[in-house]
Design a protein around this motif. Structure first.
Motif, PDB file in Angstrom:
ATOM      1  N   MET A   1    -101.054  -3.590  96.854  1.00 44.28           N
ATOM      2  CA  MET A   1    -102.465  -3.526  96.497  1.00 44.28           C
ATOM      3  C   MET A   1    -102.819  -5.424  96.690  1.00 44.28           C
ATOM      4  O   MET A   1    -102.178  -5.962  96.474  1.00 44.28           O
ATOM      5  N   THR A   2    -103.986  -5.371  97.770  1.00 45.76           N
ATOM      6  CA  THR A   2    -104.516  -6.138  97.863  1.00 45.76           C
ATOM      7  C   THR A   2    -105.456  -7.679  96.285  1.00 45.76           C
ATOM      8  O   THR A   2    -104.999  -6.683  95.972  1.00 45.76           O
ATOM      9  N   MET A   3    -105.443  -8.840  96.285  1.00 45.28           N
ATOM     10  CA  MET A   3    -105.704  -9.195  95.733  1.00 45.28           C
ATOM     11  C   MET A   3    -107.121  -9.025  95.016  1.00 45.28           C
ATOM     12  O   MET A   3    -107.295  -9.006  94.384  1.00 45.28           O
ATOM     13  N   LEU A   4    -108.113  -8.299  96.176  1.00 43.83           N
ATOM     14  CA  LEU A   4    -109.360  -8.037  95.707  1.00 43.83           C
ATOM     15  C   LEU A   4    -109.657  -6.579  94.850  1.00 43.83           C
ATOM     16  O   LEU A   4    -110.251  -6.691  93.214  1.00 43.83           O
ATOM     17  N   LYS A   5    -108.512  -5.624  94.549  1.00 42.52           N
ATOM     18  CA  LYS A   5    -107.891  -4.446  94.280  1.00 42.52           C
ATOM     19  C   LYS A   5    -107.526  -5.026  92.543  1.00 42.52           C
ATOM     20  O   LYS A   5    -107.748  -3.936  91.432  1.00 42.52           O
ATOM     21  N   LEU A   6    -107.332  -5.935  92.913  1.00 45.82           N
ATOM     22  CA  LEU A   6    -106.448  -6.338  90.916  1.00 45.82           C
ATOM     23  C   LEU A   6    -107.421  -7.400  90.709  1.00 45.82           C
ATOM     24  O   LEU A   6    -107.554  -6.813  89.438  1.00 45.82           O
ATOM     25  N   LEU A   7    -108.090  -7.770  90.897  1.00 45.75           N
ATOM     26  CA  LEU A   7    -109.612  -8.369  90.123  1.00 45.75           C
ATOM     27  C   LEU A   7    -110.632  -7.798  89.699  1.00 45.75           C
ATOM     28  O   LEU A   7    -110.649  -7.816  88.489  1.00 45.75           O
ATOM     29  N   LEU A   8    -110.474  -7.001  90.350  1.00 44.47           N
ATOM     30  CA  LEU A   8    -112.040  -5.844  90.467  1.00 44.47           C
ATOM     31  C   LEU A   8    -112.202  -5.304  88.975  1.00 44.47           C
ATOM     32  O   LEU A   8    -113.164  -5.271  88.469  1.00 44.47           O
ATOM     33  N   PRO A   9    -111.296  -4.439  88.575  1.00 46.88           N
ATOM     34  CA  PRO A   9    -110.835  -3.819  87.625  1.00 46.88           C
ATOM     35  C   PRO A   9    -111.270  -4.873  86.133  1.00 46.88           C
ATOM     36  O   PRO A   9    -111.867  -4.795  84.927  1.00 46.88           O
ATOM     37  N   LEU A  10    -110.460  -6.037  86.123  1.00 45.33           N
ATOM     38  CA  LEU A  10    -110.673  -7.008  85.422  1.00 45.33           C
ATOM     39  C   LEU A  10    -112.089  -7.919  85.200  1.00 45.33           C
ATOM     40  O   LEU A  10    -112.978  -8.185  84.305  1.00 45.33           O
ATOM     41  N   ALA A  11    -112.296  -7.608  86.252  1.00 44.13           N
ATOM     42  CA  ALA A  11    -114.200  -8.074  86.020  1.00 44.13           C
ATOM     43  C   ALA A  11    -114.931  -6.787  85.623  1.00 44.13           C
ATOM     44  O   ALA A  11    -115.979  -7.144  84.885  1.00 44.13           O
ATOM     45  N   LEU A  12    -114.515  -5.517  86.138  1.00 37.84           N
ATOM     46  CA  LEU A  12    -115.809  -4.596  84.752  1.00 37.84           C
ATOM     47  C   LEU A  12    -115.449  -4.469  83.421  1.00 37.84           C
ATOM     48  O   LEU A  12    -116.698  -4.542  83.066  1.00 37.84           O
ATOM     49  N   CYS A  13    -113.463  -5.072  83.224  1.00 36.87           N
ATOM     50  CA  CYS A  13    -113.167  -4.766  81.809  1.00 36.87           C
ATOM     51  C   CYS A  13    -114.213  -6.074  81.111  1.00 36.87           C
ATOM     52  O   CYS A  13    -114.257  -5.614  79.958  1.00 36.87           O
ATOM     53  N   ALA A  14    -114.409  -7.055  81.395  1.00 37.68           N
ATOM     54  CA  ALA A  14    -114.809  -8.291  81.057  1.00 37.68           C
ATOM     55  C   ALA A  14    -116.542  -7.965  80.907  1.00 37.68           C
ATOM     56  O   ALA A  14    -117.051  -8.858  79.520  1.00 37.68           O
ATOM     57  N   THR A  15    -117.154  -7.425  81.281  1.00 34.71           N
ATOM     58  CA  THR A  15    -118.201  -6.907  81.396  1.00 34.71           C
ATOM     59  C   THR A  15    -119.424  -6.114  80.703  1.00 34.71           C
ATOM     60  O   THR A  15    -120.262  -6.001  80.441  1.00 34.71           O
ATOM     61  N   ALA A  16    -118.107  -5.198  80.562  1.00 36.13           N
ATOM     62  CA  ALA A  16    -118.496  -3.697  80.055  1.00 36.13           C
ATOM     63  C   ALA A  16    -119.211  -4.109  78.381  1.00 36.13           C
ATOM     64  O   ALA A  16    -120.296  -3.131  78.309  1.00 36.13           O
ATOM     65  N   PRO A  17    -118.258  -4.484  77.884  1.00 35.45           N
ATOM     66  CA  PRO A  17    -118.691  -4.885  75.928  1.00 35.45           C
ATOM     67  C   PRO A  17    -120.701  -5.351  76.564  1.00 35.45           C
ATOM     68  O   PRO A  17    -121.244  -4.715  75.484  1.00 35.45           O
ATOM     69  N   ALA A  18    -120.625  -6.491  76.810  1.00 36.43           N
ATOM     70  CA  ALA A  18    -121.792  -7.153  77.063  1.00 36.43           C
ATOM     71  C   ALA A  18    -122.917  -5.693  76.812  1.00 36.43           C
ATOM     72  O   ALA A  18    -124.320  -6.224  77.114  1.00 36.43           O
ATOM     73  N   LEU A  19    -122.404  -4.986  78.429  1.00 37.15           N
ATOM     74  CA  LEU A  19    -123.551  -3.987  78.385  1.00 37.15           C
ATOM     75  C   LEU A  19    -124.041  -2.920  77.946  1.00 37.15           C
ATOM     76  O   LEU A  19    -124.995  -1.867  78.034  1.00 37.15           O
ATOM     77  N   ALA A  20    -122.744  -2.521  76.835  1.00 39.58           N
ATOM     78  CA  ALA A  20    -122.490  -1.240  76.299  1.00 39.58           C
ATOM     79  C   ALA A  20    -123.789  -1.616  74.672  1.00 39.58           C
ATOM     80  O   ALA A  20    -123.792  -0.520  74.235  1.00 39.58           O
ATOM     81  N   GLN A  21    -123.869  -2.840  73.870  1.00 36.30           N
ATOM     82  CA  GLN A  21    -124.675  -2.632  73.391  1.00 36.30           C
ATOM     83  C   GLN A  21    -125.490  -3.638  73.206  1.00 36.30           C
ATOM     84  O   GLN A  21    -125.626  -4.152  73.613  1.00 36.30           O
ATOM     85  N   THR A  22    -126.913  -3.889  72.578  1.00 40.40           N
ATOM     86  CA  THR A  22    -127.755  -5.150  72.784  1.00 40.40           C
ATOM     87  C   THR A  22    -127.602  -5.383  70.672  1.00 40.40           C
ATOM     88  O   THR A  22    -127.204  -4.777  70.202  1.00 40.40           O
ATOM     89  N   PRO A  23    -127.844  -6.627  71.036  1.00 38.99           N
ATOM     90  CA  PRO A  23    -127.021  -7.557  69.680  1.00 38.99           C
ATOM     91  C   PRO A  23    -128.301  -6.917  69.005  1.00 38.99           C
ATOM     92  O   PRO A  23    -129.507  -7.463  68.891  1.00 38.99           O
ATOM     93  N   SER A  24    -127.904  -7.380  67.178  1.00 40.84           N
ATOM     94  CA  SER A  24    -128.063  -6.987  66.312  1.00 40.84           C
ATOM     95  C   SER A  24    -129.475  -8.302  66.019  1.00 40.84           C
ATOM     96  O   SER A  24    -128.513  -9.590  65.787  1.00 40.84           O
ATOM     97  N   PRO A  25    -130.130  -8.185  65.370  1.00 42.08           N
ATOM     98  CA  PRO A  25    -131.661  -9.027  64.780  1.00 42.08           C
ATOM     99  C   PRO A  25    -130.253  -9.240  63.149  1.00 42.08           C
ATOM    100  O   PRO A  25    -130.921 -10.605  63.478  1.00 42.08           O
ATOM    101  N   ALA A  26    -129.929  -8.686  62.727  1.00 42.11           N
ATOM    102  CA  ALA A  26    -129.068  -9.554  61.550  1.00 42.11           C
ATOM    103  C   ALA A  26    -128.477 -10.248  62.356  1.00 42.11           C
ATOM    104  O   ALA A  26    -127.771 -10.909  61.016  1.00 42.11           O
ATOM    105  N   ILE A  27    -127.365 -10.755  63.104  1.00 40.28           N
ATOM    106  CA  ILE A  27    -126.296 -11.036  62.859  1.00 40.28           C
ATOM    107  C   ILE A  27    -126.643 -12.139  64.691  1.00 40.28           C
ATOM    108  O   ILE A  27    -125.790 -12.405  65.624  1.00 40.28           O
ATOM    109  N   THR A  28    -128.352 -12.303  65.179  1.00 34.46           N
ATOM    110  CA  THR A  28    -128.205 -12.699  66.520  1.00 34.46           C
ATOM    111  C   THR A  28    -129.196 -13.711  66.286  1.00 34.46           C
ATOM    112  O   THR A  28    -130.367 -13.399  65.406  1.00 34.46           O
TER     113      THR A  28
END
Length: 296
Positions: A1-28
């Motif tokens: 498996m190439t290095m690119l194939k190893l890094l791509l899933p990690l990058a997707l996992c790191a960015t997914a939470p930020a894309l999944a929700q809008t910060p609440s005004p109660a805690i932002t």
């Protein structure tokens, strides 16, 4: 498996939470307004029989802001100031205070005096010089209260038809405690509560407070006050391990009186909502966001 194939899933996992929700005004944190920044101001509000030591949390911006008055309980060990901060982040001013005769505020404490203080706090915010100084929209005042503060907020809101919303948290029906004093179990529970709560209170005693709630009768019945509140936005939150058992009665009293704007929940938590503070902050801020943006 190439290095690119190893890094791509990690990058997707790191960015997914930020894309999944809008910060609440109660805690932002909001963007700061350098001309009119958020702030705090402490002062004393003169009232009949004494004065209230008070603190106002002011939201940023020079425009008139909606304002929440937040009432603490008996005696007020839990002041819910995290809720004040959350409401301010959402664009609300928040006034907090100690009833006269409590926590160093001049005067002798009583339940009736605290009810008078709640009414006085609303009148204070509507004073033209105060409204101008703290950028308060006097037509957009809401009330919130915890425990005994839930009764005080309900009592004031029932009498003041210009209050735009009422949010109560595990509210105490003082009259219910008075009726329970007819039993030995009720007497024991009341005694244990008062012994623990008297130290921050001045000019009163277990005997004086007992006499007040017994003689007051229906004066301190929160269900009657919620019925008198009418058809305005009302949120009733309870704690299953504390006063949550009373919530259905509160809701019924309000709805039977014609209130079609009741929000309610009972959560598995204790009286101060110790493990539900973020959830409570978000519930308050979300509810405040439903209140009228402009009142004629």
């Amino acid at each position: 498996m190439t290095m690119l194939k190893l890094l791509l899933p990690l990058a997707l996992c790191a960015t997914a939470p930020a894309l999944a929700q809008t910060p609440s005004p109660a805690i932002t944190d909001p963007s700061p307004d350098t001309a009119f920044p958020a702030g705090n101001d402490a002062f004393v509000i003169p009232v009949k029989g004494g004065a209230m030591n008070a603190l106002i949390y002011t939201a940023s911006g020079g425009q008139p802001h909606p304002t929440l008055i937040l009432f603490h309980g008996f005696p007020g060990n839990e002041q819910n100031l995290d809720l004040a901060q959350a409401a301010r982040r959402a664009g609300w001013n928040v006034l907090t205070m100690h009833y006269h005769g409590s926590w160093g505020s001049p005067g002798n404490f009583s339940f009736g005096g605290s009810a008078d203080d709640a009414h006085a706090a609303i009148a204070f915010l509507r004073t033209p010089v105060i409204a101008a100084k703290y950028h308060i929209d006097p037509k957009r005042i809401a009330l919130a209260g915890h425990s005994m503060g839930g009764f005080m907020a309900s009592d004031a809101a029932a009498d003041d038809k210009d209050v735009i919303g009422l949010f109560i948290i595990d509210a105490w029906n003082i009259a219910g405690t008075g009726r329970a004093l007819a039993t030995e179990t009720g007497k024991k529970a009341w005694h244990e509560m008062v012994v623990a709560d008297l130290p921050p209170l001045a000019g009163t005693s277990e005997e004086a407070l007992t006499a007040e709630i017994v003689q007051g009768g229906d004066r301190f019945d929160i269900e009657r006050r919620l019925a008198a509140y009418g058809n305005r936005p009302l949120a009733i939150y309870g704690a299953a391990r504390a006063r949550g058992v009373d919530v259905p009665g509160y809701v019924k009293a309000a709805r039977d009186a014609g209130n079609t704007q009741v929000t309610t929940a009972v959560w598995q938590t204790d009286h101060p909502f110790s493990d539900k503070r973020i959830a409570l902050s978000e519930a308050l801020v979300a509810w405040l966001g439903t209140l009228p943006a402009k009142v004629q």
